[in-house]
Design an enzyme around this catalytic site. Structure first.
Site, PDB file in Angstrom:
ATOM      1  N   PRO A  47       0.691  -1.143   0.118  1.00  0.00           N
ATOM      2  CA  PRO A  47      -0.100  -0.114   0.098  1.00  0.00           C
ATOM      3  C   PRO A  47       0.867   1.369  -0.101  1.00  0.00           C
ATOM      4  O   PRO A  47       0.754   2.054   0.939  1.00  0.00           O
ATOM      5  CB  PRO A  47      -0.943  -0.107   1.018  1.00  0.00           C
ATOM      6  CG  PRO A  47       0.006  -0.777   2.223  1.00  0.00           C
ATOM      7  CD  PRO A  47       0.629  -2.069   1.396  1.00  0.00           C
ATOM      8  N   CYS A  48       1.519   1.508  -1.121  1.00  0.00           N
ATOM      9  CA  CYS A  48       2.283   2.787  -0.986  1.00  0.00           C
ATOM     10  C   CYS A  48       1.305   4.162  -1.252  1.00  0.00           C
ATOM     11  O   CYS A  48       1.765   5.025  -0.943  1.00  0.00           O
ATOM     12  CB  CYS A  48       3.213   2.921  -2.458  1.00  0.00           C
ATOM     13  SG  CYS A  48       2.311   2.311  -3.795  1.00  0.00           S
ATOM     14  N   HIS A  49       0.095   3.777  -1.576  1.00  0.00           N
ATOM     15  CA  HIS A  49      -0.821   4.952  -1.576  1.00  0.00           C
ATOM     16  C   HIS A  49      -0.879   5.431  -0.099  1.00  0.00           C
ATOM     17  O   HIS A  49      -1.565   6.613   0.315  1.00  0.00           O
ATOM     18  CB  HIS A  49      -2.312   4.676  -2.265  1.00  0.00           C
ATOM     19  CG  HIS A  49      -2.866   3.471  -1.616  1.00  0.00           C
ATOM     20  ND1 HIS A  49      -2.570   2.039  -1.648  1.00  0.00           N
ATOM     21  CD2 HIS A  49      -3.902   3.334  -0.472  1.00  0.00           C
ATOM     22  CE1 HIS A  49      -3.339   1.313  -0.710  1.00  0.00           C
ATOM     23  NE2 HIS A  49      -4.060   2.058  -0.266  1.00  0.00           N
TER      24      HIS A  49
END
Length: 157
Positions: free
Chosen positions: A123-125
């Site tokens: 989850p780089c978001h």
């Protein structure tokens, strides 16, 4: 053999690939695949798309997929740290730099975040600027905002 499959989702055309029974890539705004991938929906890719759809509909908060992102040792450390950011929460690049033992490396964390080959599943978001503003996203800031809004709408502390 490297396999890849793409499907239309609520956030656009997504491509996912696997090699040796592990997810290796997720492409946002997918138009096609690198030449060394065979386009075929395997059982694992089918499962990945089911979990992605469940996530996008707010029914899933965690993924249970074997992931194998390819990157440097530092990138791997950053991506492992991203997996520990809880659903519905965010962290800054500086927070991640501290977690990986390089407190002054927030820019390097940003570069590693940008190179994440398995967006959403890793989850780089959930990584935002120190000022709490959205900063960069491979699929576009509008998708990053949509993913964060989705998580906030379904988040229960």
């Amino acid at each position: 053999m490297k396999y890849a499959w793409k499907q239309k989702t609520d956030i656009g055309m997504i491509g996912i690939s696997e090699e040796d029974g592990k997810i290796t890539n997720l492409w946002l705004n997918c138009a096609g695949f690198p030449i060394d991938f065979k386009e075929k929906e395997t059982a694992l890719l089918h499962k990945a798309f089911i979990q992605l759809e469940e996530y996008l509909s707010g029914k899933r908060k965690d993924f249970s997929l074997p992931l194998h992102p390819s990157g440097t040792v530092f990138q791997q450390k950053v991506w492992d740290a991203l997996l520990n950011i809880p659903y519905g929460q965010t962290a800054s690049y500086g927070d991640i730099a501290k977690v990986v033992g390089s407190p002054k490396a927030s820019r390097a964390v940003g570069m590693a975040n940008n190179k994440n080959p398995i967006a959403i599943f890793i989850p780089c978001h959930r990584v935002i600027g120190a000022n709490k503003k959205l900063v960069g996203y491979g699929g576009g800031l509008h998708i990053k905002q949509k993913l964060l809004n989705l998580e906030n709408a379904h988040f229960k502390a």
